[in-house]
Design an enzyme around this catalytic site. Sequence first.
Site, short mmCIF file in Angstrom:
data_model
loop_
_atom_site.label_atom_id
_atom_site.label_comp_id
_atom_site.label_asym_id
_atom_site.label_seq_id
_atom_site.Cartn_x
_atom_site.Cartn_y
_atom_site.Cartn_z
N GLN A 160 1.00 -1.03 -0.03
CA GLN A 160 0.06 -0.01 -0.05
C GLN A 160 0.96 1.19 0.17
O GLN A 160 1.59 1.61 1.08
CB GLN A 160 -0.93 0.03 1.11
CG GLN A 160 -1.90 1.13 1.12
CD GLN A 160 -1.98 2.18 2.00
OE1 GLN A 160 -1.67 2.17 3.38
NE2 GLN A 160 -1.54 3.55 1.46
N ASP A 271 -1.83 10.20 -4.03
CA ASP A 271 -0.57 10.46 -3.21
C ASP A 271 0.66 11.04 -3.99
O ASP A 271 1.26 10.58 -4.82
CB ASP A 271 0.06 9.06 -2.64
CG ASP A 271 1.05 8.98 -1.67
OD1 ASP A 271 1.49 10.31 -1.36
OD2 ASP A 271 1.52 8.03 -1.17
N GLY A 297 -5.44 9.35 -1.05
CA GLY A 297 -4.02 9.70 -0.92
C GLY A 297 -3.31 8.72 -0.18
O GLY A 297 -3.13 7.55 -0.38
N HIS A 298 -2.04 9.26 0.62
CA HIS A 298 -1.29 8.47 1.13
C HIS A 298 -1.54 7.25 1.98
O HIS A 298 -1.11 6.17 2.16
CB HIS A 298 -0.11 9.36 1.82
CG HIS A 298 1.17 9.03 2.30
ND1 HIS A 298 2.14 8.38 1.41
CD2 HIS A 298 1.74 8.98 3.66
CE1 HIS A 298 3.15 8.10 2.17
NE2 HIS A 298 2.92 8.31 3.46
N PHE A 299 -2.50 7.98 3.15
CA PHE A 299 -2.65 6.94 4.15
C PHE A 299 -4.26 6.44 3.78
O PHE A 299 -5.21 6.62 4.49
CB PHE A 299 -2.78 7.75 5.47
CG PHE A 299 -1.42 8.13 6.20
CD1 PHE A 299 -0.77 6.82 6.60
CD2 PHE A 299 -0.90 9.09 6.62
CE1 PHE A 299 0.43 6.87 7.10
CE2 PHE A 299 0.42 9.20 6.92
CZ PHE A 299 1.23 8.35 7.22
#
Length: 322
Positions: A160, A271, A297-299
């Site tokens: 991920q 992201d 996005g990132h998380f």
Amino acid sequence: MNRFVIALGLSLAGLAPLPGVATAADMITAARPAPAVIHYRYATVDGVKVFYREAGRKDAPVVLLLHGFPTSSHMFRNLIPLLADRYRVIAPDYPGFGYSDAPDHTRFTYSFAHYADIVDDLLGQIGATNYALYVMDYGAPVGYRLALKHPERVTALVVQNGNAYEEGLKGFWDPIRAYWASGSEKDREVQKGILTLDATKFQYTDGVRDVSRISPDNWLQDQALLDRPGNNEIQLDLFYDYRTNLPLYPQFQKFFRDRKPPTLIVWGKNDKIFPEAGAHPYLKDLPDAEMHILDTGHFALEDKLDEIAPLMNDFLDRTLLK
């Protein structure tokens, strides 16, 4: 007539249940899975206390969750209960993160090689000899270094927003690359902008369509830990050491080709730190990998847990329980 309907009718009428017939409340409760029991533990590894979360049966297949920057095993707090009914789930905090010790950077080597060794030693202490890896952000170089040490122990990969290819390092990394090239105090100071509350909040909210799904607990907890005395220097050491991961990319990729671990890729396409461009090269080396590009996005776990958890459970069930 359905036993549940009979029990419900008796309950609504205020009548006692028939002998041997469970009440409606009993039947509803029995249909619900028992909540997972999560243990919060410490182990001493290389002279430091390492915190880890653990859930599930000791004899179940292991799923090792490796966190990113600037967070900790806290990022898996909602995922762990959704895996623990069938798997032994282990999620450590690296030294300098979460609830693990954070010794002064002049007395302790903060590097990705050291983190891989520490996770390896922790797993040895707690008897986890084979494991599926969930790697995200910093968790990717930690996990892949672990895989190089013990390729035979890796039963599966869940990736991920965890990079292993040059294509995944875009413009965000330019100031960090300058720091890698110079090692200067001036370029080191520039990196402190990544350690602010605004930057931490950005990592959680940028690229997310519905920010109301992101708990402020995330950036406030992370920032409180980042702001501990001496932690800036720890993080800056790690930013500099990240350069040592890039020369290992060919070895990581060879591991993918040689071992062909079953792989699930779930990637937040918005992201800016590890953009979508870093996801697709995995398919060159793992052509059978299952890929899901998500609108986040990132998380990604913070707003796409309802999508990621079913994908993971289906993948792990087919891979580890066959």
